[in-house]
Each structure stands twice: as structure tokens, then as C-alpha cells.
Design a protein around this motif. Structure first.
Motif, mmCIF file in Angstrom:
data_model
loop_
_atom_site.group_PDB
_atom_site.id
_atom_site.type_symbol
_atom_site.label_atom_id
_atom_site.label_comp_id
_atom_site.label_asym_id
_atom_site.label_seq_id
_atom_site.Cartn_x
_atom_site.Cartn_y
_atom_site.Cartn_z
ATOM 1 N N LEU A 67 0.830 -1.201 0.000
ATOM 2 C CA LEU A 67 0.000 0.000 0.000
ATOM 3 C C LEU A 67 0.863 1.250 0.000
ATOM 4 N N LEU A 68 1.869 1.276 0.862
ATOM 5 C CA LEU A 68 2.721 2.450 0.965
ATOM 6 C C LEU A 68 3.547 2.689 -0.299
ATOM 7 N N ARG A 72 0.078 7.665 -4.392
ATOM 8 C CA ARG A 72 -1.209 8.195 -3.924
ATOM 9 C C ARG A 72 -1.922 8.993 -5.006
ATOM 10 N N GLU A 73 -1.172 9.707 -5.832
ATOM 11 C CA GLU A 73 -1.783 10.548 -6.858
ATOM 12 C C GLU A 73 -2.490 9.752 -7.952
ATOM 13 N N LEU A 75 -4.093 6.735 -7.180
ATOM 14 C CA LEU A 75 -4.940 5.761 -6.498
ATOM 15 C C LEU A 75 -6.317 6.328 -6.152
ATOM 16 N N ALA A 93 -4.654 2.817 5.018
ATOM 17 C CA ALA A 93 -5.458 3.374 3.918
ATOM 18 C C ALA A 93 -6.359 4.495 4.437
ATOM 19 N N MET A 96 -4.413 7.581 5.120
ATOM 20 C CA MET A 96 -3.991 8.217 3.878
ATOM 21 C C MET A 96 -5.160 8.857 3.131
ATOM 22 N N VAL A 98 -7.429 7.049 1.573
ATOM 23 C CA VAL A 98 -7.690 6.190 0.421
ATOM 24 C C VAL A 98 -8.919 5.337 0.714
ATOM 25 N N CYS A 158 3.141 5.068 -10.582
ATOM 26 C CA CYS A 158 2.320 5.788 -11.562
ATOM 27 C C CYS A 158 3.220 6.241 -12.706
#
Length: 159
Positions: A67-68, A72-73, A75, A93, A96, A98, A158
Motif C-alpha cells: 500500500l505504501l 497516492r496521486e 490511487l 489506507a 492516507m 484512500v 504511476c
């Protein structure tokens, strides 16, 4: 490396047999640490798969380190077949921001890659959506979220 695998497997088995659900969920944490140590012992470099923008990641289970490692951008959310709301992955999550649904069952793994999905945390559902039924702006068509399947060894970035 073999001795480490056996030690971790034995500890996982012990935790999995406990009555306390919170303690059973620690199996994923132990597995995560075990895999990180094995990768370090093997000198494995971090390989990365591409994660498209606004992706929903579906996984049988997702380890905290996986996950880490997710950008993030890119997800939009996470859904797992296994796990529980007190797992470290679910807690991380949430911290964060998410959206995540956990413990959805094995049928989750039958979703085809690229399927347009709606992850609705309020109703706690993940559902396929009909792309043709999405409202379309005159200037730009709506982009449905699509999931990226993730195996236990995957690391994602990403593009």
C-alpha cells in the motif's frame, strides 16, 4: 533464506489459529515483514508496474508495504478479497484518505482487468458500472475508474 521462510510460516500458522480476529489479521503483517526480509536477502531491486491515474486496485490481500508503495496521486481506491477493518493495511489506507473495502470474498478476483467500477464506501459496495450509462459532458467524456489487479509480489508506480 529457507530457515527464515520456515520460521515465518510457523509463526503465521500460530497466529492464524488464534480465536481473536485482530490477532489473526497480524498474519498479513508478519507475511509482509517476512517477504521484505527475503527480498533484502536476495538483493532484489524494486520492480514496478504501471498504475494508471484514478485506478482502483483489487487484490486478494494487500500488505502494508505494498500500500505504501502505491503512488497516492494515481490511487482512487482499494478493494481486497481478504483482510479486515482492523488490519494495518485498512488502518493505513484510512489515514492516507484512500477509500478501501476489505474482506469482499474470492469473487472479487473474478473481476476482469480494465472493468469500469464504482467503489462506494458509504454503501460498502464495489460494483461494475455501465460506461454507456455514465453522463457525458459536451466537452469531455467521463472517464470511469478502472482497476488494476495486484498479486502478492507486485510493486506499483504511476507513469
Amino acid at each position: 533464506a529457507r530457515a527464515w521462510e520456515q520460521a515465518i510460516a510457523g509463526a503465521e500458522e500460530s497466529l492464524a489459529g488464534l480465536d481473536d480476529a485482530r490477532m489473526r489479521e497480524r498474519v498479513a503483517d508478519l507475511r509482509d515483514i517476512g517477504q521484505q526480509v527475503l527480498r533484502a536477502l536476495a538483493g532484489d531491486a524494486d520492480g514496478a508496474a504501471a498504475l494508471p491515474p484514478d485506478a482502483i486496485v483489487l487484490a486478494d490481500d494487500l500488505l502494508p508495504s505494498q500500500l505504501l508503495a502505491l503512488p497516492r496521486e494515481c490511487l482512487a481506491g482499494i478493494a481486497t478479497a481478504q483482510g479486515g477493518t482492523t488490519s494495518h493495511m485498512a488502518i493505513i489506507a484510512a489515514a492516507m484518505g484512500v477509500p478501501a473495502l476489505v474482506g469482499l470474498g474470492r469473487a472479487l478476483m473474478d473481476v476482469a482487468e480494465g472493468e469500469a467500477l464504482l467503489l462506494d464506501i458509504a454503501r460498502q459496495v464495489l460494483e461494475a458500472i455501465n460506461i454507456l450509462a455514465l453522463p457525458v459532458d459536451d466537452t469531455e467524456p467521463a472517464e470511469p475508474l478502472r482497476f488494476v489487479g495486484m498479486g502478492p509480489e507486485a510493486r506499483i508506480t504511476c507513469p
